[in-house]
Design a protein around this motif. Sequence first.
Motif, PDB file in Angstrom:
ATOM      1  N   MET A   1       1.146  -1.660   0.082  1.00 31.19           N
ATOM      2  CA  MET A   1       0.022   0.352   0.027  1.00 31.19           C
ATOM      3  C   MET A   1       0.570   1.309  -0.026  1.00 31.19           C
ATOM      4  N   LEU A   2       1.810   1.154   0.981  1.00 29.94           N
ATOM      5  CA  LEU A   2       2.804   2.338   1.045  1.00 29.94           C
ATOM      6  C   LEU A   2       3.163   2.792  -0.383  1.00 29.94           C
ATOM      7  N   ARG A   3       3.629   1.603  -0.969  1.00 32.21           N
ATOM      8  CA  ARG A   3       4.526   1.621  -2.236  1.00 32.21           C
ATOM      9  C   ARG A   3       3.695   2.271  -3.430  1.00 32.21           C
TER      10      ARG A   3
ATOM     11  N   MET B   1       8.786   3.754 -13.221  1.00 30.21           N
ATOM     12  CA  MET B   1       8.759   2.250 -13.972  1.00 30.21           C
ATOM     13  C   MET B   1      10.082   1.790 -12.480  1.00 30.21           C
ATOM     14  N   ARG B   2      11.174   3.017 -13.496  1.00 34.94           N
ATOM     15  CA  ARG B   2      12.639   2.174 -12.765  1.00 34.94           C
ATOM     16  C   ARG B   2      12.346   2.137 -11.207  1.00 34.94           C
ATOM     17  N   LEU B   3      12.122   2.601 -10.770  1.00 33.04           N
ATOM     18  CA  LEU B   3      12.039   3.379  -8.786  1.00 33.04           C
ATOM     19  C   LEU B   3      11.522   2.043  -8.489  1.00 33.04           C
TER      20      LEU B   3
ATOM     21  N   ALA C   1      -0.723   0.480 -15.462  1.00 37.25           N
ATOM     22  CA  ALA C   1      -2.356  -0.523 -14.644  1.00 37.25           C
ATOM     23  C   ALA C   1      -2.301  -0.592 -13.388  1.00 37.25           C
ATOM     24  N   PHE C   2      -1.046  -0.641 -12.440  1.00 37.24           N
ATOM     25  CA  PHE C   2      -1.021  -0.524 -11.108  1.00 37.24           C
ATOM     26  C   PHE C   2      -0.758   0.535 -10.005  1.00 37.24           C
TER      27      PHE C   2
END
Length: 99
Positions: free
Chosen positions: A28-30, A48-50, A61-62
Amino acid sequence: MGGSRLNQAAKIARQEYSALPDRIHPHMLRKTKAMDLYQEGIPLPIIMRLLGHTNASTTEAFYAFATTDMMRQAITAATPTPTAPKLTDSQLEALYSLR
């Protein structure tokens, strides 16, 4: 931070911020941080890279998707006149679904 420590921290934080969900988990934090970065205009390839994703579609999508507020801001920014009517949430969602 393990689930139990995270939930202990959430219990303390809930005293100041009662809207915090009862169940908190690391994912959830991510996801919340990824959305915060996206809403602040950080480019999707950086997010995306992080996150360590190799496929942009996973991130899109997520983790980073347009919210109704983001769509409203984009349409408002593209509107040439300040007197243009504001679109309702249902109108924005209808426009967004026209992919």
